[in-house]
Design a protein around this motif. Structure first.
Motif, PDB file in Angstrom:
ATOM      1  N   GLY A   1       0.812  -1.216   0.000  1.00 34.41           N
ATOM      2  CA  GLY A   1       0.000   0.000   0.000  1.00 34.41           C
ATOM      3  C   GLY A   1       0.842   1.261   0.000  1.00 34.41           C
ATOM      4  O   GLY A   1       0.525   2.228  -0.697  1.00 34.41           O
ATOM      5  N   TYR A   2       1.939   1.253   0.762  1.00 34.02           N
ATOM      6  CA  TYR A   2       2.832   2.415   0.788  1.00 34.02           C
ATOM      7  C   TYR A   2       3.463   2.633  -0.590  1.00 34.02           C
ATOM      8  O   TYR A   2       3.527   3.768  -1.086  1.00 34.02           O
ATOM      9  N   HIS A   3       3.960   1.534  -1.195  1.00 28.89           N
ATOM     10  CA  HIS A   3       4.581   1.651  -2.518  1.00 28.89           C
ATOM     11  C   HIS A   3       3.569   2.143  -3.555  1.00 28.89           C
ATOM     12  O   HIS A   3       3.884   3.001  -4.390  1.00 28.89           O
ATOM     13  N   LEU A   4       2.362   1.588  -3.518  1.00 31.79           N
ATOM     14  CA  LEU A   4       1.325   1.992  -4.475  1.00 31.79           C
ATOM     15  C   LEU A   4       0.974   3.460  -4.324  1.00 31.79           C
ATOM     16  O   LEU A   4       0.832   4.190  -5.314  1.00 31.79           O
ATOM     17  N   THR A   5       0.832   3.900  -3.085  1.00 33.28           N
ATOM     18  CA  THR A   5       0.447   5.286  -2.842  1.00 33.28           C
ATOM     19  C   THR A   5       1.511   6.248  -3.352  1.00 33.28           C
ATOM     20  O   THR A   5       1.203   7.252  -3.998  1.00 33.28           O
ATOM     21  N   THR A   6       2.770   5.934  -3.112  1.00 33.01           N
ATOM     22  CA  THR A   6       3.842   6.795  -3.598  1.00 33.01           C
ATOM     23  C   THR A   6       3.884   6.843  -5.114  1.00 33.01           C
ATOM     24  O   THR A   6       4.135   7.888  -5.715  1.00 33.01           O
ATOM     25  N   SER A   7       3.615   5.697  -5.766  1.00 34.19           N
ATOM     26  CA  SER A   7       3.700   5.639  -7.228  1.00 34.19           C
ATOM     27  C   SER A   7       2.508   6.289  -7.918  1.00 34.19           C
ATOM     28  O   SER A   7       2.604   6.663  -9.083  1.00 34.19           O
ATOM     29  N   ILE A   8       1.381   6.444  -7.220  1.00 33.71           N
ATOM     30  CA  ILE A   8       0.176   7.020  -7.841  1.00 33.71           C
ATOM     31  C   ILE A   8      -0.135   8.408  -7.301  1.00 33.71           C
ATOM     32  O   ILE A   8      -0.370   9.358  -8.062  1.00 33.71           O
TER      33      ILE A   8
ATOM     34  N   HIS B   1      12.092  -3.112  -1.499  1.00 36.87           N
ATOM     35  CA  HIS B   1      11.557  -3.331  -0.153  1.00 36.87           C
ATOM     36  C   HIS B   1      12.168  -2.372   0.858  1.00 36.87           C
ATOM     37  O   HIS B   1      11.509  -1.972   1.825  1.00 36.87           O
ATOM     38  N   SER B   2      13.414  -1.967   0.620  1.00 33.37           N
ATOM     39  CA  SER B   2      14.089  -1.051   1.544  1.00 33.37           C
ATOM     40  C   SER B   2      13.442   0.327   1.584  1.00 33.37           C
ATOM     41  O   SER B   2      13.718   1.114   2.498  1.00 33.37           O
ATOM     42  N   LEU B   3      12.593   0.620   0.616  1.00 33.46           N
ATOM     43  CA  LEU B   3      11.938   1.934   0.550  1.00 33.46           C
ATOM     44  C   LEU B   3      10.661   2.020   1.376  1.00 33.46           C
ATOM     45  O   LEU B   3      10.000   3.060   1.372  1.00 33.46           O
ATOM     46  N   ARG B   4      10.273   0.943   2.055  1.00 31.57           N
ATOM     47  CA  ARG B   4       8.952   0.909   2.693  1.00 31.57           C
ATOM     48  C   ARG B   4       8.755   2.021   3.723  1.00 31.57           C
ATOM     49  O   ARG B   4       7.671   2.605   3.798  1.00 31.57           O
TER      50      ARG B   4
ATOM     51  N   ILE C   1       6.369   7.587   4.929  1.00 29.92           N
ATOM     52  CA  ILE C   1       6.490   9.047   5.088  1.00 29.92           C
ATOM     53  C   ILE C   1       5.909   9.753   3.866  1.00 29.92           C
ATOM     54  O   ILE C   1       5.227  10.774   3.982  1.00 29.92           O
ATOM     55  N   SER C   2       6.145   9.183   2.683  1.00 32.60           N
ATOM     56  CA  SER C   2       5.607   9.748   1.443  1.00 32.60           C
ATOM     57  C   SER C   2       4.088   9.798   1.472  1.00 32.60           C
ATOM     58  O   SER C   2       3.477  10.774   1.008  1.00 32.60           O
ATOM     59  N   LEU C   3       3.464   8.751   2.006  1.00 25.97           N
ATOM     60  CA  LEU C   3       1.992   8.733   2.114  1.00 25.97           C
ATOM     61  C   LEU C   3       1.504   9.904   2.972  1.00 25.97           C
ATOM     62  O   LEU C   3       0.534  10.591   2.618  1.00 25.97           O
ATOM     63  N   VAL C   4       2.170  10.131   4.081  1.00 30.03           N
ATOM     64  CA  VAL C   4       1.791  11.253   4.960  1.00 30.03           C
ATOM     65  C   VAL C   4       2.003  12.586   4.246  1.00 30.03           C
ATOM     66  O   VAL C   4       1.179  13.505   4.341  1.00 30.03           O
ATOM     67  N   LEU C   5       3.099  12.692   3.507  1.00 29.18           N
ATOM     68  CA  LEU C   5       3.407  13.941   2.808  1.00 29.18           C
ATOM     69  C   LEU C   5       2.382  14.263   1.728  1.00 29.18           C
ATOM     70  O   LEU C   5       1.984  15.423   1.574  1.00 29.18           O
ATOM     71  N   CYS C   6       1.920  13.245   0.980  1.00 32.57           N
ATOM     72  CA  CYS C   6       0.947  13.532  -0.074  1.00 32.57           C
ATOM     73  C   CYS C   6      -0.378  13.983   0.521  1.00 32.57           C
ATOM     74  O   CYS C   6      -1.069  14.841  -0.048  1.00 32.57           O
ATOM     75  N   LEU C   7      -0.754  13.432   1.667  1.00 30.26           N
ATOM     76  CA  LEU C   7      -1.953  13.919   2.357  1.00 30.26           C
ATOM     77  C   LEU C   7      -1.755  15.361   2.815  1.00 30.26           C
ATOM     78  O   LEU C   7      -2.684  16.186   2.729  1.00 30.26           O
TER      79      LEU C   7
ATOM     80  N   ALA D   1      11.133  13.291  -4.044  1.00 37.14           N
ATOM     81  CA  ALA D   1      12.310  12.431  -3.954  1.00 37.14           C
ATOM     82  C   ALA D   1      11.892  10.973  -3.833  1.00 37.14           C
ATOM     83  O   ALA D   1      12.469  10.090  -4.487  1.00 37.14           O
ATOM     84  N   ALA D   2      10.876  10.701  -2.997  1.00 36.64           N
ATOM     85  CA  ALA D   2      10.401   9.328  -2.833  1.00 36.64           C
ATOM     86  C   ALA D   2       9.818   8.795  -4.126  1.00 36.64           C
ATOM     87  O   ALA D   2      10.077   7.650  -4.519  1.00 36.64           O
ATOM     88  N   VAL D   3       9.025   9.616  -4.826  1.00 30.31           N
ATOM     89  CA  VAL D   3       8.416   9.189  -6.087  1.00 30.31           C
ATOM     90  C   VAL D   3       9.489   8.882  -7.123  1.00 30.31           C
ATOM     91  O   VAL D   3       9.427   7.867  -7.840  1.00 30.31           O
ATOM     92  N   GLY D   4      10.491   9.746  -7.215  1.00 28.67           N
ATOM     93  CA  GLY D   4      11.558   9.536  -8.177  1.00 28.67           C
ATOM     94  C   GLY D   4      12.294   8.227  -7.938  1.00 28.67           C
ATOM     95  O   GLY D   4      12.595   7.485  -8.881  1.00 28.67           O
ATOM     96  N   VAL D   5      12.575   7.911  -6.673  1.00 31.85           N
ATOM     97  CA  VAL D   5      13.302   6.688  -6.365  1.00 31.85           C
ATOM     98  C   VAL D   5      12.442   5.455  -6.638  1.00 31.85           C
ATOM     99  O   VAL D   5      12.942   4.425  -7.100  1.00 31.85           O
ATOM    100  N   VAL D   6      11.138   5.535  -6.373  1.00 32.37           N
ATOM    101  CA  VAL D   6      10.249   4.400  -6.671  1.00 32.37           C
ATOM    102  C   VAL D   6      10.255   4.089  -8.163  1.00 32.37           C
ATOM    103  O   VAL D   6      10.383   2.927  -8.575  1.00 32.37           O
ATOM    104  N   TYR D   7      10.126   5.119  -8.992  1.00 30.15           N
ATOM    105  CA  TYR D   7      10.094   4.885 -10.436  1.00 30.15           C
ATOM    106  C   TYR D   7      11.468   4.570 -11.017  1.00 30.15           C
ATOM    107  O   TYR D   7      11.577   4.184 -12.183  1.00 30.15           O
ATOM    108  N   LEU D   8      12.493   4.702 -10.202  1.00 32.07           N
ATOM    109  CA  LEU D   8      13.827   4.303 -10.634  1.00 32.07           C
ATOM    110  C   LEU D   8      14.038   2.792 -10.502  1.00 32.07           C
ATOM    111  O   LEU D   8      14.975   2.247 -11.079  1.00 32.07           O
TER     112      LEU D   8
END
Length: 468
Positions: free
Chosen positions: A53-60, A191-194, A199-205, A337-344
């Protein structure tokens, strides 16, 4: 790009040394599957449904959602809301279909860890190698470029609020943000990005709440521009504007890495991705609709590529408190920064597969040195492109039209029908077929519109231009 995945769910759990020992007693083809460095080192399957869920939220749920009011400006209230609702429903449905296909193959003993693996087994090796693989790589790396550009723009906005007469250029901030991305890019596995993605989920909110509150405050301000919801341009411009807006919305809902995200879940995987999608789309509904509706309500057809740009008027006055706008940009900057690393991650997986030695430990000098070199080079290239091409709105539309529309709207329905072969007398077969056909047509039309917009706007762009 066409390497095969591990043939069982145990592959990603084995240490490299164990995989090497096992390889000695198995056929060479099976050994190659077991010794896939991309799967072993990047796509480690250790996560829970919450981590998915965390990964999905950051990517979308990324800062691209701040462009939704701009898309509404080309659509109007009714069509805009319809497109937004359609995007949410169809992508949730499509991602669920992909998850079911992946679960089905995992239960058969062949877990597919990458989009191209799934395409290889369902559509054929040609489609995987020459279409799905390149398209996915392009849109994901394009997303990294977009995040680098947006990061530079956010940094420059913060800088100009502190020093209105500052002389630093946009490309300088892009480079600074690129250095930050370069450091984060060295995080070894998806997995290390979880924790970062939580934190990314909180930031987007946080920044979505700020954008919504800021739009409402600005809309009631005495200095706010007069609201006008009419559509601009002649009939031809309006038609192209509609498809350009659809491409922007598609990009906003785009993911393109569902298999890679599901690959981070520890076996058994059944049901984990659906729970993660429910968490993600709860955040999607809260953020997308609040920002789109409030931003378009406040600024109408004057909504800009990012709604935060509307908070600053041409005369330099600000419609919201300066500290509030600074705080909003900081939230955006950190999540970028989190989004960029996920899509990397798809790029990292390919690089590990090409240059890492799976018979050595992941943190041995043999693997750490090439990882450091090639991940750094990928960030350098992305940062250079972002600095050279500072027009995110058009880039956003092109990425959505060429990549996210096919991958996230059309392909899932096709692979589901091929995998499960639902009866042609049933609703699901025809629903999937209609979705695939309709969105394939929309992808072609949106691609034409996006390219046209780039050509139209190209005359106003210069390499390393200093604008936001």
């Amino acid at each position: 790009m066409g390497s095969l995945p591990p043939s069982s769910m145990d592959a990603e759990e084995k240490p490299a040394s164990a995989a090497a020992a096992a390889a000695a007693t198995m056929p060479s083809t099976d050994a190659q599957k077991q010794l896939d460095a991309g799967a072993l080192f990047v796509l480690k399957s250790k996560g829970s449904w919450l981590h998915c869920g965390y990964h999905l939220t950051t990517s979308i749920v990324a800062p691209a959602l701040l462009s939704l009011p701009f898309a509404f400006a080309s659509l109007g209230w009714g069509p805009g809301l319809l497109c937004l609702i359609t995007g949410a429903v169809v992508t949730f449905y499509s991602y669920t279909l992909l998850s079911l296909v992946l679960e089905h193959h995992a239960q058969l003993g062949r877990r597919q860890l990458r989009f191209r693996d799934m395409a290889h087994d369902t559509l054929g090796p040609g489609w995987a190698r020459y279409y799905i693989g390149p398209i996915q790589f392009s849109v994901c790396f394009g997303a990294v470029v977009g995040q680098a550009l947006l990061g530079g723009q956010s940094m420059k906005s913060i800088y100009l609020m502190a020093r209105p007469d500052g002389t630093m250029k946009l490309y300088e901030f892009v480079i600074i943000f690129g250095v930050f991305l370069l450091i984060l890019a060295q995080i070894p596995s998806f997995h290390s990005l979880r924790h970062i993605n939580l934190i990314s989920l909180v930031l987007c909110l946080a920044y979505s709440a700020c954008a919504t509150a800021g739009s409402i405050h600005a809309g009631h301000s005495a200095n706010a521009p007069q609201r006008d919801y009419s559509l601009v341009g002649d009939s031809k411009d309006r038609i192209f504007g509609v498809f350009n807006a659809i491409a922007i919305i598609a990009t906003t809902f785009g993911n393109g890495i569902i298999p890679e995200i599901q690959a981070t879940a520890a076996p058994p995987v059944t049901g984990k991705m659906f729970k993660g999608l429910c968490l993600c789309y709860t955040v999607v509904v809260v953020t997308f609709f609040s920002v789109a509706i409030s931003g378009y309500w406040a600024f109408g057809k004057q909504a800009e590529g990012s709604i935060t740009y509307n908070f600053i008027l041409e005369d330099g006055s600000i419609l919201v408190p300066k500290w509030f706008l600074t705080m909003t940009n900081v939230f955006i900057l950190l999540q970028l920064a989190a989004v960029g690393v996920v899509y990397l991650q798809p790029t990292n997986e390919v690089l590990e597969g090409l240059f890492a030695d799976p018979t050595k430990d992941q943190y041995s000098a043999r693997n750490v040195v090439p990882r450091l070199i090639f991940r750094s080079l990928s960030i350098v290239v992305a940062t250079l492109l972002a600095a050279m091409l500072p027009f995110f709105g058009d880039l956003n539309a092109v990425i959505g039209a060429f990549g996210f529309l096919p991958l996230d709207f059309a392909v899932p329905s096709i692979v589901y029908n091929i995998t499960f072969k639902p009866t042609k007398r049933g609703l699901k077969f025809w629903l999937n077929t209609v979705i695939a056909v309709v969105f394939s047509i929309v992808a072609v039309l949106a691609s034409v519109s996006a390219v046209r917009q780039v050509i139209v706007d190209a005359k106003t762009y210069k390499l390393f231009a200093d604008h936001t």
